[in-house]
Design a protein around this motif. Structure first.
Motif, PDB file in Angstrom:
ATOM      1  N   VAL A   1       0.824  -1.215   0.000  1.00  0.00           N
ATOM      2  CA  VAL A   1       0.000   0.000   0.000  1.00  0.00           C
ATOM      3  C   VAL A   1       0.858   1.266   0.000  1.00  0.00           C
ATOM      4  O   VAL A   1       0.549   2.237  -0.682  1.00  0.00           O
ATOM      5  CB  VAL A   1      -0.940   0.025   1.236  1.00  0.00           C
ATOM      6  CG1 VAL A   1      -1.733   1.324   1.285  1.00  0.00           C
ATOM      7  CG2 VAL A   1      -1.883  -1.155   1.198  1.00  0.00           C
ATOM      8  N   SER A   2       1.974   1.232   0.748  1.00  0.00           N
ATOM      9  CA  SER A   2       2.725   2.483   0.951  1.00  0.00           C
ATOM     10  C   SER A   2       3.598   2.878  -0.233  1.00  0.00           C
ATOM     11  O   SER A   2       3.936   4.046  -0.385  1.00  0.00           O
ATOM     12  CB  SER A   2       3.567   2.389   2.226  1.00  0.00           C
ATOM     13  OG  SER A   2       4.455   1.308   2.143  1.00  0.00           O
TER      14      SER A   2
ATOM     15  N   GLN B   1       1.502   3.794  -9.621  1.00  0.00           N
ATOM     16  CA  GLN B   1       0.710   5.003  -9.361  1.00  0.00           C
ATOM     17  C   GLN B   1       1.584   6.244  -9.181  1.00  0.00           C
ATOM     18  O   GLN B   1       1.066   7.349  -8.984  1.00  0.00           O
ATOM     19  CB  GLN B   1      -0.152   4.806  -8.121  1.00  0.00           C
ATOM     20  CG  GLN B   1       0.637   4.918  -6.832  1.00  0.00           C
ATOM     21  CD  GLN B   1      -0.155   4.480  -5.624  1.00  0.00           C
ATOM     22  OE1 GLN B   1      -1.222   3.940  -5.754  1.00  0.00           O
ATOM     23  NE2 GLN B   1       0.405   4.704  -4.448  1.00  0.00           N
TER      24      GLN B   1
ATOM     25  N   ALA C   1       0.771   9.464 -11.165  1.00  0.00           N
ATOM     26  CA  ALA C   1      -0.433  10.155 -10.671  1.00  0.00           C
ATOM     27  C   ALA C   1      -0.112  10.913  -9.387  1.00  0.00           C
ATOM     28  O   ALA C   1      -0.576  12.043  -9.182  1.00  0.00           O
ATOM     29  CB  ALA C   1      -1.546   9.144 -10.430  1.00  0.00           C
ATOM     30  N   GLU C   2       0.694  10.298  -8.535  1.00  0.00           N
ATOM     31  CA  GLU C   2       1.063  10.963  -7.276  1.00  0.00           C
ATOM     32  C   GLU C   2       1.914  12.199  -7.564  1.00  0.00           C
ATOM     33  O   GLU C   2       1.766  13.231  -6.912  1.00  0.00           O
ATOM     34  CB  GLU C   2       1.815   9.978  -6.367  1.00  0.00           C
ATOM     35  CG  GLU C   2       2.064  10.555  -4.975  1.00  0.00           C
ATOM     36  CD  GLU C   2       2.677   9.559  -3.992  1.00  0.00           C
ATOM     37  OE1 GLU C   2       2.489   8.340  -4.169  1.00  0.00           O
ATOM     38  OE2 GLU C   2       3.345  10.007  -3.046  1.00  0.00           O
TER      39      GLU C   2
ATOM     40  N   VAL D   1       1.811  14.087 -10.231  1.00  0.00           N
ATOM     41  CA  VAL D   1       0.949  15.156 -10.762  1.00  0.00           C
ATOM     42  C   VAL D   1       0.217  15.855  -9.613  1.00  0.00           C
ATOM     43  O   VAL D   1       0.120  17.077  -9.556  1.00  0.00           O
ATOM     44  CB  VAL D   1      -0.079  14.574 -11.771  1.00  0.00           C
ATOM     45  CG1 VAL D   1      -1.155  15.598 -12.105  1.00  0.00           C
ATOM     46  CG2 VAL D   1       0.636  14.118 -13.037  1.00  0.00           C
ATOM     47  N   ALA D   2      -0.270  15.062  -8.657  1.00  0.00           N
ATOM     48  CA  ALA D   2      -1.066  15.641  -7.568  1.00  0.00           C
ATOM     49  C   ALA D   2      -0.201  16.321  -6.514  1.00  0.00           C
ATOM     50  O   ALA D   2      -0.534  17.401  -6.038  1.00  0.00           O
ATOM     51  CB  ALA D   2      -1.928  14.558  -6.935  1.00  0.00           C
ATOM     52  N   LEU D   3       0.898  15.689  -6.144  1.00  0.00           N
ATOM     53  CA  LEU D   3       1.625  16.166  -4.969  1.00  0.00           C
ATOM     54  C   LEU D   3       3.042  16.646  -5.269  1.00  0.00           C
ATOM     55  O   LEU D   3       3.773  17.013  -4.351  1.00  0.00           O
ATOM     56  CB  LEU D   3       1.655  15.054  -3.906  1.00  0.00           C
ATOM     57  CG  LEU D   3       0.269  14.608  -3.429  1.00  0.00           C
ATOM     58  CD1 LEU D   3       0.347  13.352  -2.594  1.00  0.00           C
ATOM     59  CD2 LEU D   3      -0.403  15.711  -2.631  1.00  0.00           C
ATOM     60  N   GLY D   4       3.415  16.598  -6.507  1.00  0.00           N
ATOM     61  CA  GLY D   4       4.746  17.094  -6.872  1.00  0.00           C
ATOM     62  C   GLY D   4       5.750  15.962  -7.011  1.00  0.00           C
ATOM     63  O   GLY D   4       5.689  14.959  -6.308  1.00  0.00           O
TER      64      GLY D   4
ATOM     65  N   ARG E   1       8.883  10.364  -0.890  1.00  0.00           N
ATOM     66  CA  ARG E   1       8.020   9.534  -0.039  1.00  0.00           C
ATOM     67  C   ARG E   1       8.113   8.060  -0.414  1.00  0.00           C
ATOM     68  O   ARG E   1       8.246   7.195   0.445  1.00  0.00           O
ATOM     69  CB  ARG E   1       6.561  10.004  -0.124  1.00  0.00           C
ATOM     70  CG  ARG E   1       5.648   9.340   0.907  1.00  0.00           C
ATOM     71  CD  ARG E   1       4.190   9.548   0.595  1.00  0.00           C
ATOM     72  NE  ARG E   1       3.742   8.795  -0.552  1.00  0.00           N
ATOM     73  CZ  ARG E   1       3.468   7.494  -0.546  1.00  0.00           C
ATOM     74  NH1 ARG E   1       3.599   6.790   0.566  1.00  0.00           N
ATOM     75  NH2 ARG E   1       3.070   6.874  -1.643  1.00  0.00           N
TER      76      ARG E   1
END
Lengths: 161, 259
Positions: B213-214, B219, B222-223, B225-228, B235
């Motif tokens: 999950v972590s 993905q 997509a991450e 694009v959303a969070l930089g 992360r």
């Protein structure tokens, strides 16, 4: 919808394999059914736990506060919000993007994302495979890991916790 | 459940728009996730207030909160089962905090919600649970069927040629496999449990479940694009490295306790 497509593909693979190696494919099907029987009772328990959560607790209660607090309170809220969050991760990206744009610390976002791995309502399945002692240690370690990740991301981005 | 709030500005701290038809923005909030998006009201030019109504209907919102809404606009919205709540003032976030759904099913309040009987709440929770379970079940069945194939077609020898028994190497392999696909934790428990039954050691299985999950390579775009880009790479990298260490520590503690 995509989940049904995936299931359809798996069933198709079974169909193709059955025409080539019917004995082994039947063995695979029996193996799959055995796994289902094994997790059946735990699945019922999972249903009851998710129902209880839906009845008494709404993730929106926590996410309303996500980002409004910092320090230990912020860390706790971020972790709890991650734990109770439901649905696929991409459904959460718009909210997280907004929170980040509004100045929420990236360490808290990292904690939220990593704590999505902890789902108390799904633990009966895990316990049926690994036993509760292991599950307890695993869960605590995952939460500690999410805090460590949040801390490191905070340090690396120069924001701190 | 989605609600639309008329707003004078693009953020949650903006003032609620006095009139639905002429407010500069509509803020659409998903009460399940509290995700929101800000949309320019298409009807800010005078005399075209009904465009905002059509717009709200098009966004499939369940309720509209605003200062004032004309009777004609209100009748259109209610015809589409959209609740209209007027007389709102203050900031959007304040209105949002105070919002209590009335007629429709709502995620936003608890068992003691006024106007709802215990039976209604139970029935709503049951329906929601059935929906969530229904979404989870096809993937779960697929994973179980794949595990059946895995057991029948992948020999124990082949598996053990990848997971050789070296605790460190196996943990790294487990973490790498778990990092590829993101998914619901429940699937990782089943796959991990079956791996363990087939002779893969607990270090690898633990690392696999921790990264499932972590960490998500698939993905990651997509991450980003959303969070930089920086945050996402940081992360995921930190999570992967930490998972390896924490998986080893978890199993060592488990063995120490007597597992």
């Amino acid at each position: 919808m995509r989940s049904f497509v995936f299931l359809g593909v798996v069933i198709m693979v079974y169909g193709i394999l059955f025409t080539i190696v019917p004995d082994k494919t039947l063995l695979a099907l029996t193996g799959g059914m055995a796994i289902f029987l094994r997790i059946g009772i735990a699945l019922i328990l999972v249903f009851v736990l998710i129902f209880t959560l839906n009845l008494f607790l709404k993730p929106s209660h926590l996410t309303r506060f996500l980002g409004k607090e910092s320090g230990i309170k912020g860390v706790t809220i971020s972790a709890l919000a991650g734990i109770v969050s439901v649905g696929p991760i991409y459904a959460w990206y718009p909210l997280l993007k907004e929170l980040k744009a509004r100045g929420v610390k990236t360490s808290l976002i990292a904690i939220f994302l990593n704590d999505r791995a902890v789902k108390p309502v799904l633990l009966p399945i895990m316990i049926s495979y690994f036993g509760w002692v292991y599950v307890l240690i695993f869960t605590l370690a995952t939460i500690l890991g999410s805090l460590a990740c949040g801390f490191l991301v905070g340090v690396a981005t120069g924001e701190g916790m | 459940m989605k609600i639309a709030i008329s707003s004078e500005g693009p953020s949650l701290e903006s003032k609620v728009g006095h009139r639905l038809g002429t407010s500069a923005y509509l803020i659409i909030v998903n009460l399940e996730t509290m995700a929101f998006e800000t949309l320019k009201n298409p009807s800010t030019s005078s005399g075209r207030g009904m465009q905002a109504v059509a717009f709200a209907i098009g966004q499939k919102v369940d309720a509209v909160l605003t200062g004032y809404c004309s009777p004609a606009a209100e009748s259109y919205l209610t015809a589409y089962n959209i609740e209209v709540i007027t007389g709102k003032e203050g900031t959007v976030s304040h209105v949002l905090d105070q919002y209590k759904p009335t007629k429709y099913s709502l995620p936003n309040s608890s068992l003691a919600r006024p106007g709802k009987t215990l039976r209604q709440n139970v029935s709503e929770a049951l329906l929601k649970t059935a929906g969530q379970f229904g979404k989870m079940l096809p993937i779960l069945i697929s994973i179980v069927l794949l595990m059946g194939l895995f057991k029948a077609f992948i020999s124990r020898e082949l598996l053990l040629s990848i997971f050789s028994g070296n605790k460190i190497l196996d943990t790294i392999w487990g973490a790498c496999f778990g990092s590829i696909l993101p998914g619901n934790p429940i699937n990782s428990y089943i796959i991990g449990g079956e791996m363990l039954k087939n002779g893969v050691n607990l270090f690898a299985v633990t690392a696999f479940m921790m990264t499932w999950v972590s960490v998500g390579i698939i993905q990651l775009p997509a991450e980003m694009v959303a969070l930089g880009r920086r945050f996402s790479i940081l992360r995921n990298t930190m999570s992967l490295l930490l998972s390896i260490g924490i998986a080893i520590a978890t199993v060592l503690v488990f063995n120490l306790i007597g597992g």
